[in-house]
Design an enzyme around this catalytic site. Structure first.
Site, PDB file in Angstrom:
ATOM      1  CE  LYS A   1      22.633  -6.196-129.469  1.00 49.99           C
ATOM      2  NZ  LYS A   1      23.264  -7.204-129.520  1.00 49.99           N
ATOM      3  CG  ASP A   2      17.797  -4.736-131.258  1.00 49.34           C
ATOM      4  OD1 ASP A   2      18.825  -4.849-131.800  1.00 49.34           O
ATOM      5  OD2 ASP A   2      16.821  -5.871-131.069  1.00 49.34           O
TER       6      ASP A   2
ATOM      7  CE1 TYR B   1      18.330 -15.704-133.923  1.00 50.84           C
ATOM      8  CE2 TYR B   1      17.706 -17.073-131.799  1.00 50.84           C
ATOM      9  CZ  TYR B   1      17.823 -15.889-132.674  1.00 50.84           C
ATOM     10  OH  TYR B   1      17.268 -14.616-131.967  1.00 50.84           O
TER      11      TYR B   1
ATOM     12  CD  GLN C   1      27.158 -19.700-131.321  1.00 57.33           C
ATOM     13  OE1 GLN C   1      28.331 -19.327-131.486  1.00 57.33           O
ATOM     14  NE2 GLN C   1      26.445 -18.890-130.711  1.00 57.33           N
TER      15      GLN C   1
ATOM     16  CE  LYS D   1      22.266 -14.733-137.483  1.00 57.36           C
ATOM     17  NZ  LYS D   1      21.578 -13.688-137.070  1.00 57.36           N
TER      18      LYS D   1
ATOM     19  NE  ARG E   1       2.465 -42.838-133.526  1.00 57.16           N
ATOM     20  CZ  ARG E   1       3.735 -43.491-134.148  1.00 57.16           C
ATOM     21  NH1 ARG E   1       4.546 -43.949-133.264  1.00 57.16           N
ATOM     22  NH2 ARG E   1       4.084 -43.167-135.395  1.00 57.16           N
TER      23      ARG E   1
ATOM     24  CG  HIS F   1      17.743 -13.069-138.844  1.00 60.96           C
ATOM     25  ND1 HIS F   1      17.876 -13.318-137.631  1.00 60.96           N
ATOM     26  CD2 HIS F   1      16.733 -13.668-139.443  1.00 60.96           C
ATOM     27  CE1 HIS F   1      16.815 -14.109-137.318  1.00 60.96           C
ATOM     28  NE2 HIS F   1      16.253 -14.340-138.508  1.00 60.96           N
TER      29      HIS F   1
ATOM     30  CD  GLU G   1      16.401 -36.348-142.011  1.00 55.34           C
ATOM     31  OE1 GLU G   1      16.960 -37.160-141.701  1.00 55.34           O
ATOM     32  OE2 GLU G   1      16.446 -35.692-143.064  1.00 55.34           O
TER      33      GLU G   1
ATOM     34  CD  GLU H   1      26.954  -8.060-130.261  1.00 58.12           C
ATOM     35  OE1 GLU H   1      26.858  -6.599-129.896  1.00 58.12           O
ATOM     36  OE2 GLU H   1      26.232  -8.728-129.907  1.00 58.12           O
TER      37      GLU H   1
ATOM     38  CG  HIS I   1      20.598  -8.640-134.210  1.00 54.39           C
ATOM     39  ND1 HIS I   1      20.004  -9.500-133.290  1.00 54.39           N
ATOM     40  CD2 HIS I   1      20.254  -7.367-133.731  1.00 54.39           C
ATOM     41  CE1 HIS I   1      19.449  -8.800-132.312  1.00 54.39           C
ATOM     42  NE2 HIS I   1      19.529  -7.592-132.609  1.00 54.39           N
TER      43      HIS I   1
END
Length: 181
Positions: free
Chosen positions: A169-170, A132, A47, A72, A23, A119, A28, A143, A62
């Site tokens: 930004k990066d 994440y 989050q 994370k 199938r 990261h 998990e 930040e 970041h």
């Protein structure tokens, strides 16, 4: 769940036990109790974030600073990415070192990145959906970022820089040596 050490102190790869049959498959993805048992770490995440990106998109490097620092647990739900962590903890034996791992929908790997790390990831497939889990809430004023192509870090991103797609930004991120991250 199987825990795999990396050269970076407190950074781990986590392989799930995947059950395949005619199938499809089942595994998990996360279990707080098992996570804490195999890592010895607090597995309470508050989050979840998801991003979708196309080939060459590089998001990073970041971090969240101070009281809003985040650990994370990341994975790739669709496609394939090259995921990178950089140790920014001044007192760590692996300070200034980076480690990368391929995360994909096929290998079902997760990568645990503790607080105090930068990261980032680059998409290696046509499209990638990236997940994440964060142990602290996002706070815009906290930040930070480090330049993805900083010569002092010399990260191998696995694709040519001319093929990378970055946010403004990066592109404007701080140099590693400036410690303004």
């Amino acid at each position: 769940m199987k825990l795999i050490d990396t050269p970076l102190k407190d950074c781990y790869i986590i392989d799930a036990e995947v059950f395949h049959d005619e199938r499809g498959y089942f595994y998990e993805k996360y279990n707080e109790k098992r996570f804490e048992q195999i890592t010895g770490l607090n597995g309470h995440f508050v989050q979840d974030n998801i991003s979708k990106s196309t080939y060459g998109v590089l998001r990073g490097l970041h971090l969240q600073k101070g009281d809003y620092a985040q650990a994370k647990l990341v994975s790739c739900l669709e496609g394939c990415v090259w995921d990178v962590a950089v140790d920014l903890r001044g007192n760590s034996p692996s300070f200034g070192q980076w480690f990368g791992v391929e995360l994909s929908a096929e290998n079902n790997r997760q990568f645990y990145i503790p607080r105090g790390f930068a990261h980032g990831f680059v998409v290696l497939s046509e499209v990638a959906i990236f997940s994440y889990k964060c142990d602290n809430f996002y706070h815009k004023e906290s930040e930070g970022s480090v330049k993805f192509n900083d010569p002092d870090l010399n990260i191998d991103w696995k694709i040519p820089e001319k093929e990378m797609i970055l946010s403004e930004k990066d592109q404007a991120a701080a140099a590693f040596k400036d410690k303004n991250y």
